[in-house]
Motif scaffolding. Structure first.
Motif, PDB file in Angstrom:
ATOM      1  N   LEU A 199      36.822  37.985  42.656  1.00 40.49           N
ATOM      2  CA  LEU A 199      37.211  37.512  41.334  1.00 40.49           C
ATOM      3  C   LEU A 199      38.729  37.437  41.225  1.00 40.49           C
ATOM      4  O   LEU A 199      39.444  38.251  41.818  1.00 40.49           O
ATOM      5  CB  LEU A 199      36.689  38.472  40.263  1.00 40.49           C
ATOM      6  N   SER A 200      39.219  36.484  40.452  1.00 42.31           N
ATOM      7  CA  SER A 200      40.649  36.464  40.146  1.00 42.31           C
ATOM      8  C   SER A 200      40.958  37.653  39.241  1.00 42.31           C
ATOM      9  O   SER A 200      40.064  38.243  38.623  1.00 42.31           O
ATOM     10  CB  SER A 200      41.018  35.162  39.440  1.00 42.31           C
ATOM     11  N   HIS A 203      39.668  36.981  35.738  1.00 42.54           N
ATOM     12  CA  HIS A 203      38.216  37.109  35.611  1.00 42.54           C
ATOM     13  C   HIS A 203      37.768  38.552  35.754  1.00 42.54           C
ATOM     14  O   HIS A 203      36.809  38.981  35.092  1.00 42.54           O
ATOM     15  CB  HIS A 203      37.522  36.230  36.652  1.00 42.54           C
ATOM     16  N   GLU A 204      38.450  39.308  36.611  1.00 38.90           N
ATOM     17  CA  GLU A 204      38.107  40.724  36.764  1.00 38.90           C
ATOM     18  C   GLU A 204      38.319  41.478  35.451  1.00 38.90           C
ATOM     19  O   GLU A 204      37.449  42.247  35.011  1.00 38.90           O
ATOM     20  CB  GLU A 204      38.950  41.353  37.876  1.00 38.90           C
ATOM     21  N   ARG A 206      38.483  40.207  32.398  1.00 38.76           N
ATOM     22  CA  ARG A 206      37.549  39.700  31.388  1.00 38.76           C
ATOM     23  C   ARG A 206      36.155  40.284  31.597  1.00 38.76           C
ATOM     24  O   ARG A 206      35.487  40.706  30.641  1.00 38.76           O
ATOM     25  CB  ARG A 206      37.502  38.174  31.450  1.00 38.76           C
ATOM     26  N   ALA A 207      35.716  40.338  32.850  1.00 36.04           N
ATOM     27  CA  ALA A 207      34.388  40.861  33.155  1.00 36.04           C
ATOM     28  C   ALA A 207      34.282  42.340  32.790  1.00 36.04           C
ATOM     29  O   ALA A 207      33.290  42.781  32.205  1.00 36.04           O
ATOM     30  CB  ALA A 207      34.076  40.653  34.632  1.00 36.04           C
ATOM     31  N   CYS A 228      33.603  33.417  32.571  1.00 35.55           N
ATOM     32  CA  CYS A 228      34.469  33.294  33.747  1.00 35.55           C
ATOM     33  C   CYS A 228      34.313  31.931  34.424  1.00 35.55           C
ATOM     34  O   CYS A 228      34.868  31.702  35.515  1.00 35.55           O
ATOM     35  CB  CYS A 228      34.155  34.403  34.753  1.00 35.55           C
ATOM     36  N   ASN A 229      33.526  31.024  33.799  1.00 32.28           N
ATOM     37  CA  ASN A 229      33.261  29.696  34.348  1.00 32.28           C
ATOM     38  C   ASN A 229      32.631  29.784  35.747  1.00 32.28           C
ATOM     39  O   ASN A 229      32.955  29.000  36.652  1.00 32.28           O
ATOM     40  CB  ASN A 229      34.548  28.865  34.412  1.00 32.28           C
ATOM     41  N   PHE A 235      28.921  35.017  40.211  1.00 30.53           N
ATOM     42  CA  PHE A 235      29.658  36.103  39.556  1.00 30.53           C
ATOM     43  C   PHE A 235      29.226  37.465  40.080  1.00 30.53           C
ATOM     44  O   PHE A 235      30.061  38.332  40.367  1.00 30.53           O
ATOM     45  CB  PHE A 235      29.450  36.050  38.038  1.00 30.53           C
TER      46      PHE A 235
END
Length: 306
Positions: A199-200, A203-204, A206-207, A228-229, A235
């Motif tokens: 994950l970027s 995204h990390e 956000r997750a 995260c699109n 994912f």
């Protein structure tokens, strides 16, 4: 925990309830489950000729191997807009990775024994073997495997014994099946694969924020992946490669971290702490805490608040 049920074809108006593997429970003539923690054994049998659909969404549950005890079953497996038909003889095998959506039409009668392995179990077993991590398993559905065929016969007899089965024997049987699964069908995860599926940082973050919110509410992995699109299956894989644990495992660890703070710095009861940290009940909290920390929460509190 052992779950045993003999099920029969329900009337047309009966509720169509699906089991944890996506099968219609009221279409099964034999439906047995044996839960051990790191793996779960199943026996799923339908003696009548019928067509039914199995559907399970992507999740971080782990891996499933099924071995056919009889001949004559056919399975139409769908992947996107494509599908392929596979015939199962006695000792035929199929392997599922729960990270991927699964949909299949089950054609005719069948009798399978199955084993579901957690990712932690597979990772630990691979580590004990001194090998690299496993990305997944590859085997064409319907391929025959004599070793799994013999182990499946033993497993079927074991499930028939129910609660009379020795826990030590069950564990040894699970390890034997898992070892052969890794040795013959395991795909080693290379370092380049790990880097490509991480994950970027955005995204990390956000997750993690959404997972922590899930502890308080109803956010699903589908919603997190969408934010995260990413597809749900991608994912789950990317999160595991980034954090070295599944989303569910990561969330459990954070809940235990929160519980430790409450145990050490509050006078709240174990049941209140269990609810505050997102566990179903005190029993679930105690079991999870003991597995991850190595001691029950009450004992840990006494040892750390002197």
């Amino acid at each position: 925990m052992f779950v045993h049920s003999e099920t029969f074809i329900a009337a047309p108006n009966a509720v169509r309830q699906k089991d944890s593997l996506g099968c219609l429970s009221n279409h099964l003539d034999i439906d047995l489950e044996l839960h051990t923690g790191e793996f779960t054994f199943y026996r799923k049998c339908r003696r009548h000729e019928q067509t039914s659909e199995v559907v399970t969404p992507a999740s971080d549950r782990g891996f499933l191997i099924g071995v056919s005890l009889t001949a004559g079953h056919r399975r139409q497996i769908f992947s996107g807009n494509r599908s392929a038909s596979h015939d199962f003889e006695k000792d035929s095998v199929y392997i599922r990775n729960f990270e991927n959506d699964y949909r299949a039409d089950l054609l005719g009668a069948f009798d399978f024994v199955l084993v579901e392995f957690s990712r932690a179990f597979i990772a630990n077993l691979r580590y004990e073997q001194g090998g690299s991590a496993i990305a997944g398993f590859s085997s064409l559905p319907g391929r025959k495997d004599a070793i799994f065929g013999h182990l499946a016969q033993v497993l079927a007899l074991t499930l028939d014994r129910g609660s009379k089965t020795s826990p030590v024997f069950v564990e040894q049987l699970g390890v034997a099946i898992g070892t052969h699964l890794i040795d013959k069908y395991g795909n080693a995860l290379t370092q380049s694969n790990k880097k490509n599926r991480r994950l970027s940082s955005l995204h990390e973050t956000r997750a993690k924020d959404m997972l922590l919110g899930k502890a308080q509410g109803s956010v699903s992995l589908e919603e997190i992946a969408s934010a995260c699109n990413l597809s749900r299956s991608y994912f789950i894989r990317a999160f595991r490669e980034t954090m070295d644990r599944t989303p569910h495992q990561w969330l459990l660890e954070r809940r235990i971290d929160q519980a430790r703070e409450l145990l050490k710095h509050s006078n709240s009861s174990l049941s209140d702490i269990a609810m505050a940290c997102g566990f179903v009940d005190q029993s679930h909290f105690t079991r999870t805490f003991s597995q991850l920390v190595g001691t029950p929460p009450g004992t840990w509190r006494r040892q750390n608040t002197r």
